[in-house]
Design a protein around this motif. Structure first.
Motif, PDB file in Angstrom:
ATOM      1  N   ALA A 173      69.274  54.017  41.609  1.00 58.63           N
ATOM      2  CA  ALA A 173      68.137  53.397  42.308  1.00 58.63           C
ATOM      3  C   ALA A 173      68.127  51.899  42.041  1.00 58.63           C
ATOM      4  N   LEU A 174      69.289  51.273  42.133  1.00 63.43           N
ATOM      5  CA  LEU A 174      69.469  49.835  41.943  1.00 63.43           C
ATOM      6  C   LEU A 174      70.357  49.307  43.052  1.00 63.43           C
ATOM      7  N   PRO A 175      69.945  48.290  43.769  1.00 65.12           N
ATOM      8  CA  PRO A 175      70.885  47.639  44.698  1.00 65.12           C
ATOM      9  C   PRO A 175      71.966  46.913  43.918  1.00 65.12           C
ATOM     10  N   ILE A 176      73.030  46.568  44.588  1.00 66.52           N
ATOM     11  CA  ILE A 176      74.176  45.972  43.917  1.00 66.52           C
ATOM     12  C   ILE A 176      73.802  44.669  43.223  1.00 66.52           C
ATOM     13  N   GLU A 177      72.893  43.872  43.816  1.00 69.89           N
ATOM     14  CA  GLU A 177      72.505  42.603  43.195  1.00 69.89           C
ATOM     15  C   GLU A 177      71.775  42.842  41.873  1.00 69.89           C
ATOM     16  N   ALA A 178      70.843  43.804  41.865  1.00 73.92           N
ATOM     17  CA  ALA A 178      70.126  44.111  40.627  1.00 73.92           C
ATOM     18  C   ALA A 178      71.069  44.691  39.585  1.00 73.92           C
ATOM     19  N   GLY A 179      72.005  45.535  40.012  1.00 75.55           N
ATOM     20  CA  GLY A 179      72.965  46.095  39.075  1.00 75.55           C
ATOM     21  C   GLY A 179      73.835  45.028  38.440  1.00 75.55           C
ATOM     22  N   GLN A 180      74.232  44.034  39.224  1.00 78.12           N
ATOM     23  CA  GLN A 180      75.025  42.943  38.665  1.00 78.12           C
ATOM     24  C   GLN A 180      74.225  42.148  37.639  1.00 78.12           C
ATOM     25  N   VAL A 181      72.933  41.963  37.885  1.00 77.98           N
ATOM     26  CA  VAL A 181      72.110  41.225  36.927  1.00 77.98           C
ATOM     27  C   VAL A 181      71.983  42.013  35.627  1.00 77.98           C
ATOM     28  N   VAL A 182      71.640  43.306  35.729  1.00 77.36           N
ATOM     29  CA  VAL A 182      71.419  44.127  34.534  1.00 77.36           C
ATOM     30  C   VAL A 182      72.691  44.229  33.700  1.00 77.36           C
ATOM     31  N   GLY A 213      85.548  40.442  38.270  1.00 81.20           N
ATOM     32  CA  GLY A 213      85.965  39.075  38.552  1.00 81.20           C
ATOM     33  C   GLY A 213      85.250  38.034  37.714  1.00 81.20           C
ATOM     34  N   ARG A 214      84.040  38.357  37.231  1.00 79.42           N
ATOM     35  CA  ARG A 214      83.265  37.406  36.434  1.00 79.42           C
ATOM     36  C   ARG A 214      83.677  37.420  34.973  1.00 79.42           C
ATOM     37  N   PHE A 215      84.068  38.558  34.467  1.00 80.16           N
ATOM     38  CA  PHE A 215      84.371  38.685  33.041  1.00 80.16           C
ATOM     39  C   PHE A 215      85.812  39.152  32.872  1.00 80.16           C
ATOM     40  N   THR A 216      86.712  38.251  33.161  1.00 85.49           N
ATOM     41  CA  THR A 216      88.131  38.588  33.073  1.00 85.49           C
ATOM     42  C   THR A 216      88.582  38.799  31.634  1.00 85.49           C
ATOM     43  N   GLN A 217      87.833  38.260  30.664  1.00 85.38           N
ATOM     44  CA  GLN A 217      88.211  38.433  29.263  1.00 85.38           C
ATOM     45  C   GLN A 217      87.820  39.791  28.718  1.00 85.38           C
ATOM     46  N   LEU A 218      87.057  40.560  29.481  1.00 87.86           N
ATOM     47  CA  LEU A 218      86.621  41.876  29.044  1.00 87.86           C
ATOM     48  C   LEU A 218      87.392  42.964  29.771  1.00 87.86           C
ATOM     49  N   GLU A 219      87.761  43.998  29.028  1.00 90.76           N
ATOM     50  CA  GLU A 219      88.357  45.191  29.616  1.00 90.76           C
ATOM     51  C   GLU A 219      87.239  46.195  29.871  1.00 90.76           C
ATOM     52  N   LEU A 220      86.929  46.441  31.138  1.00 95.50           N
ATOM     53  CA  LEU A 220      85.863  47.355  31.504  1.00 95.50           C
ATOM     54  C   LEU A 220      86.406  48.770  31.595  1.00 95.50           C
ATOM     55  N   ARG A 221      85.780  49.683  30.877  1.00 95.79           N
ATOM     56  CA  ARG A 221      86.183  51.089  30.902  1.00 95.79           C
ATOM     57  C   ARG A 221      84.999  51.931  31.356  1.00 95.79           C
ATOM     58  N   LEU A 232      77.855  52.925  39.695  1.00 96.81           N
ATOM     59  CA  LEU A 232      78.422  52.175  38.580  1.00 96.81           C
ATOM     60  C   LEU A 232      79.806  51.640  38.923  1.00 96.81           C
ATOM     61  N   ILE A 233      80.552  52.383  39.726  1.00 95.76           N
ATOM     62  CA  ILE A 233      81.880  51.908  40.121  1.00 95.76           C
ATOM     63  C   ILE A 233      81.766  50.622  40.914  1.00 95.76           C
ATOM     64  N   ALA A 234      80.828  50.578  41.868  1.00 92.57           N
ATOM     65  CA  ALA A 234      80.661  49.366  42.680  1.00 92.57           C
ATOM     66  C   ALA A 234      80.180  48.201  41.825  1.00 92.57           C
ATOM     67  N   ILE A 235      79.273  48.481  40.880  1.00 97.11           N
ATOM     68  CA  ILE A 235      78.767  47.414  40.014  1.00 97.11           C
ATOM     69  C   ILE A 235      79.885  46.880  39.122  1.00 97.11           C
ATOM     70  N   ALA A 236      80.698  47.788  38.546  1.00 94.17           N
ATOM     71  CA  ALA A 236      81.798  47.356  37.685  1.00 94.17           C
ATOM     72  C   ALA A 236      82.827  46.547  38.466  1.00 94.17           C
ATOM     73  N   ASP A 237      83.118  46.961  39.702  1.00 92.09           N
ATOM     74  CA  ASP A 237      84.062  46.195  40.527  1.00 92.09           C
ATOM     75  C   ASP A 237      83.559  44.774  40.754  1.00 92.09           C
ATOM     76  N   LEU A 254      74.420  42.265  30.020  1.00 92.75           N
ATOM     77  CA  LEU A 254      74.992  43.007  28.896  1.00 92.75           C
ATOM     78  C   LEU A 254      76.448  42.619  28.680  1.00 92.75           C
ATOM     79  N   ALA A 255      77.188  42.447  29.760  1.00 97.04           N
ATOM     80  CA  ALA A 255      78.588  42.021  29.629  1.00 97.04           C
ATOM     81  C   ALA A 255      78.681  40.600  29.086  1.00 97.04           C
ATOM     82  N   GLU A 256      77.777  39.728  29.523  1.00 97.47           N
ATOM     83  CA  GLU A 256      77.788  38.340  29.036  1.00 97.47           C
ATOM     84  C   GLU A 256      77.493  38.290  27.542  1.00 97.47           C
ATOM     85  N   ASN A 257      76.512  39.094  27.090  1.00 99.28           N
ATOM     86  CA  ASN A 257      76.220  39.135  25.657  1.00 99.28           C
ATOM     87  C   ASN A 257      77.424  39.639  24.870  1.00 99.28           C
TER      88      ASN A 257
END
Length: 352
Positions: A241-250, A223-231, A214-219, A254-257
């Protein structure tokens, strides 16, 4: 059936087994048992022949051979009932499923052996998944047809009005500009829909790549959602069991919504238990109205259609998580929106 070059249909047929005579399982069972019975009979007859002519079988020997023959028939019946008949019933059930679909997916009357029961369970499970997939594709195709028809109809209507204007029905510059803006907006919506459909098609197939935390996915999302504070909180270091690309999509969807519903903060908390990561993604946005809670996972449902929303984001998330053995559901919350994402841990994280 698929269409090939020039619109000619391409029919994909199932592989055919070479037609030749093959013995049935029942015939093999009976033949083997009779062969086993015939060996002692042949030995007894042989030894009697060696003792001299006229030497007949004793009553006890005849009784023993008759008993062996009767036992052979009993064994043949038991093997036929426990092996041959369940397999024949399983073949008939598979053919019925191919013809009747879901109505034919039901247990057999008897299975005979544990292996046959396991085979039947695997067949019924596979059939259920295939029928579910077929029904999903049919429903999804109907939704896609509806979603594509609306902008295409709008584009056609605007083009016909512009064409009529060219033939004598004058339009002022403001009307002409409005029709052109509608055409461009509908084309943009079609483009967005096609992009989402391609993303959904890729989401159904697991991608290769090193598992990500989750740390790698949040990092990657910061850069994509600068208006959001990620905690982040909880167990955010174990590899999922998710590669980084799939984690970014999932988590990107949710962050975009959250961002599009006015959120300024996105909290991601994780707990790990028995090789499973339970992740809660919560935001402080406008949330989801009670009337829409049962609709958010329906394909093409969106409350932002005028702003270009396609209603495909959560469907892509659910499909991609399902490809990796995960799931997502909407949680009850007083403010904002919260989703629970369940994902298996990567193999190396389970061993820790």
């Amino acid at each position: 059936m698929r269409s090939g070059f020039g619109g000619q249909p391409i029919v994909t047929l199932a592989p055919k087994i070479a037609p030749k005579w093959r013995p049935s399982l029942g015939l093999i069972v009976v033949s083997v048992l009779l062969s086993v019975l015939g060996l002692p009979v042949a030995l007894v007859v042989w030894f009697r022949a060696l003792e001299g002519p006229g030497r007949s079988l004793a009553p006890l020997e005849i009784g023993a051979l008759a008993g062996a023959f009767a036992l052979t028939l009993v064994i043949a019946y038991v093997l036929t009932r426990t092996i041959t008949r369940p397999i024949d019933a399983l073949v008939a059930r598979a053919e019925a499923i191919g013809r009747g679909g879901r109505t034919a997916i039901r247990p057999l009357d008897r299975y005979g052996t544990r292996e046959t029961a396991l085979l039947a369970q695997s067949l019924l499970g596979l059939a259920s998944r295939l029928v579910d997939r077929t029904e999903y594709v049919q429903s999804f195709a109907a939704h896609v047809s509806h979603e594509l028809k609306s902008p295409l109809t709008s584009i056609k209507g605007a083009a016909e009005l512009l064409l009529d204007a060219e033939e004598g029905q004058a339009l002022n510059e403001e009307e002409r500009r409005r029709f052109l803006d509608h055409i461009i907006a509908d084309v943009d919506r079609l483009t967005a829909l096609l992009d989402r459909l391609r993303e959904l098609a890729r989401a159904d197939t697991p991608a290769t790549g090193a598992p990500a935390s989750l740390i790698a996915i949040a990092d990657a999302l910061e850069g994509r959602f600068t208006q959001l504070e990620l905690r982040l909180s909880g167990a955010t270091e174990p590899a999922l069991a998710l590669p980084i690309e799939a984690g970014q999509v999932v988590f990107g969807h949710l962050a975009e919504n959250a961002a599009r519903h006015g959120a300024s903060r996105l909290e991601i908390g994780a707990q790990v238990s028995e090789g499973i990561a339970t992740i809660v993604v919560a935001d402080d946005g406008s949330g989801i109205s009670p009337g829409n809670r049962n609709l958010v996972f329906q394909p093409f449902f969106t409350t932002r259609r005028e702003e270009g929303g396609t209603g495909m984001g959560l469907e892509i998330v659910r499909t991609m998580l399902g490809a990796y053995g995960g799931s997502i559901r909407l949680l009850d919350t007083q403010t904002g929106a919260a989703f629970e994402v369940v994902v298996p841990l990567a193999a190396e994280s389970r061993l820790v």
